[in-house]
Enzyme design. Structure first.
Site, mmCIF file in Angstrom:
data_model
loop_
_atom_site.group_PDB
_atom_site.id
_atom_site.type_symbol
_atom_site.label_atom_id
_atom_site.label_comp_id
_atom_site.label_asym_id
_atom_site.label_seq_id
_atom_site.Cartn_x
_atom_site.Cartn_y
_atom_site.Cartn_z
ATOM 1 C CB THR B 41 -1.028 -0.011 1.147
ATOM 2 O OG1 THR B 41 -2.048 0.934 0.830
ATOM 3 C CG2 THR B 41 -0.445 0.312 2.507
ATOM 4 C CB CYS B 47 -4.490 6.317 5.509
ATOM 5 S SG CYS B 47 -5.326 7.432 4.401
ATOM 6 C CG HIS B 64 -4.656 2.545 2.545
ATOM 7 N ND1 HIS B 64 -3.570 2.839 1.735
ATOM 8 C CD2 HIS B 64 -5.079 3.738 3.031
ATOM 9 C CE1 HIS B 64 -3.366 4.153 1.743
ATOM 10 N NE2 HIS B 64 -4.279 4.716 2.509
#
Lengths: 282, 178
Positions: B41, B47, B64
């Site tokens: 990711t 995040c 994610h």
């Protein structure tokens, strides 16, 4: 290096097409109407073609629109204005900026995102009485100073700035001032003034990291928040996405709760789809 | 008589196909048993990226998540549950269980939650994201094996599904194992 010297070095940076600057002027006039917008657009064949292409794209609702007057009628003056403006500034904001470690179109996408989220911010800030189109424009050009500073950002300066960000936890703005002698907010405002953009936009760009909050929040506060949201929700490009110092009173001045901010973040995340569509079209 | 020429070594290669990257986009989750692949990711800012791995059956998953709490939008909680920690994290575990992972064997790590230079912590979404992960794990009796949250730089996470090794990449430093 002074801001004047930096701008002089940026002589090759061309203002957007006259259609776009005239359009921004039109905005100052509340009475400006569809026919004036149409007149301006009809004299810019390339821009008109791009607008029609975008209006007919699936992302804009898959309308079957064959002419500009139909486009204005169906999507409204505000939407068309935003599209014209976005396309108009695309070429200035989309080059790769090595000095900021921005890949091609990274600044462009960040700018579009900031412009788009001014709208959900203003929806909750009716008392501020700000013109949404002016706010969109200011969001779009708020970081244009980075294009100017990028020209003088050599390897040595870049290393010093990176050190100041990661070791000393400086904000990017502070590091730019220390290393280059000016910052992107001041330089951007100077450039936009020289291009003849309205004072309210110039002022908002100049203060987008030091927003004016009293007696009531000004456009710079909206752009400050839009910039934070775009940095936060966009893919973290470049070296300094989080090297930004939020103003400690921006939430309270705008009466925003943590939940409001989370909703705005959600709106920003969802705006990414439009950013991609516009960025591809420009 | 001509001298004997030295026989040349027979050509041979030892080659393995490059690792396949399964890219977990923002607000997405992937669970996989393909141990020839890596879960990746990119650009985790505020995040939070959560990985779980069962080393016995070599099954792993990566989430994610972008926001802590799905109650801000019921509609989005249904259409994009992986966008939120509170809906995405249980779904990540269930996806790994469905592939054969067992809770007591799972190695759990998470990273991300970067924040602005914000002493007053007003724009603290990164912190809220990592706190939400910590609280849901604790509530379910799961102790994370490694955590790296905060700072003001984006992170890329890469988990090798053949080993469960998790690499953190940041622009200011070399990739390292977490």
């Amino acid at each position: 290096m002074s801001t004047e010297e930096l701008i002089a070095k940026a002589g090759h940076l061309k203002p957007p097409a006259s259609t776009v600057t005239r359009l921004i002027e039109l905005l100052s006039n509340i009475e400006s109407c569809n026919s004036e917008l149409l007149f301006l657009l009809e004299h810019d064949a390339i821009l008109s073609a791009k607008i029609l292409g975008l209006c007919n794209s699936a992302a804009m609702g898959g309308h079957c629109i064959e002419s500009l007057d139909q486009a204005i009628l169906r999507l409204g003056y505000q939407s068309i204005y935003k599209l014209v403006l976005s396309l108009g500034f695309g070429s200035t904001l989309s080059p790769k900026l090595d000095g900021y470690q921005f890949h091609a179109s990274a600044l462009w996408q960040h700018s579009l995102l900031a412009a788009i989220v001014t709208s959900p911010i203003l929806e909750r800030q009716a008392s501020l009485d700000l013109n949404p189109s002016i706010a969109y424009t200011a969001g779009l050009v708020h970081d244009i100073g980075k294009v100017v500073l990028n020209q003088v950002m050599d390897e040595a300066k870049l290393v010093r700035i990176r050190e100041m960000l990661s070791r000393d936890h400086c904000a990017l703005l502070e590091a730019e001032r220390a290393v280059i002698g000016s910052d992107h907010a001041e330089t951007g405002a100077y450039l936009l003034r020289s291009w003849g953009l309205p004072g309210s936009i110039v002022e908002a760009v100049a203060h987008h990291h030091s927003p004016v909050l009293s007696p009531k929040p000004q456009l710079s506060a909206v752009i400050h928040l839009a910039d934070l949201l775009a940095h936060n929700a966009g893919p973290a490009p470049g070296m300094a996405s989080y090297s930004v110092r939020p103003h400690p009173e921006v939430y309270s001045a705008m009466h925003l709760t943590s939940q409001d901010v989370q909703r705005l973040i959600l709106a920003t995340i969802e705006a990414q789809t439009f950013v991609e569509v516009i960025a591809t079209a420009s | 008589m001509t001298p004997k020429s030295k026989p040349s070594a027979p050509k041979q290669w030892v080659a393995s196909a490059p690792k396949k990257n399964l890219v977990v986009g923002m607000g997405e989750m992937i669970a996989s048993s393909d141990n020839q692949a890596s879960l990746v990711t990119y650009s985790l800012g505020s995040c939070v990226g959560v990985v779980v791995y069962d080393p016995v059956v070599r099954i792993g998953g990566m989430l994610h998540a972008m926001l802590p709490d799905s109650t801000i939008s019921d509609e989005r909680a249904k259409s994009r549950p992986f966008m939120f920690v509170d809906t995405g994290l249980p779904a990540l575990f269930h996806a790994v269980y469905a592939l054969g992972g067992l809770k007591h064997r799972l190695i759990v790590k998470y990273a991300g939650g970067a924040h602005f230079l914000d002493q007053n912590r007003i724009f603290n979404i990164g912190e809220l994201n990592s706190a939400a992960v910590a609280s849901i794990l604790a509530r379910n009796g799961v102790t994370p094996h490694a955590v790296e949250c905060g700072g003001s730089e984006g992170r890329t996470l890469r988990m090798d599904l053949s080993t469960g090794n998790l690499t953190v990449e940041m622009s200011s430093q070399k990739p390292r194992l977490l």
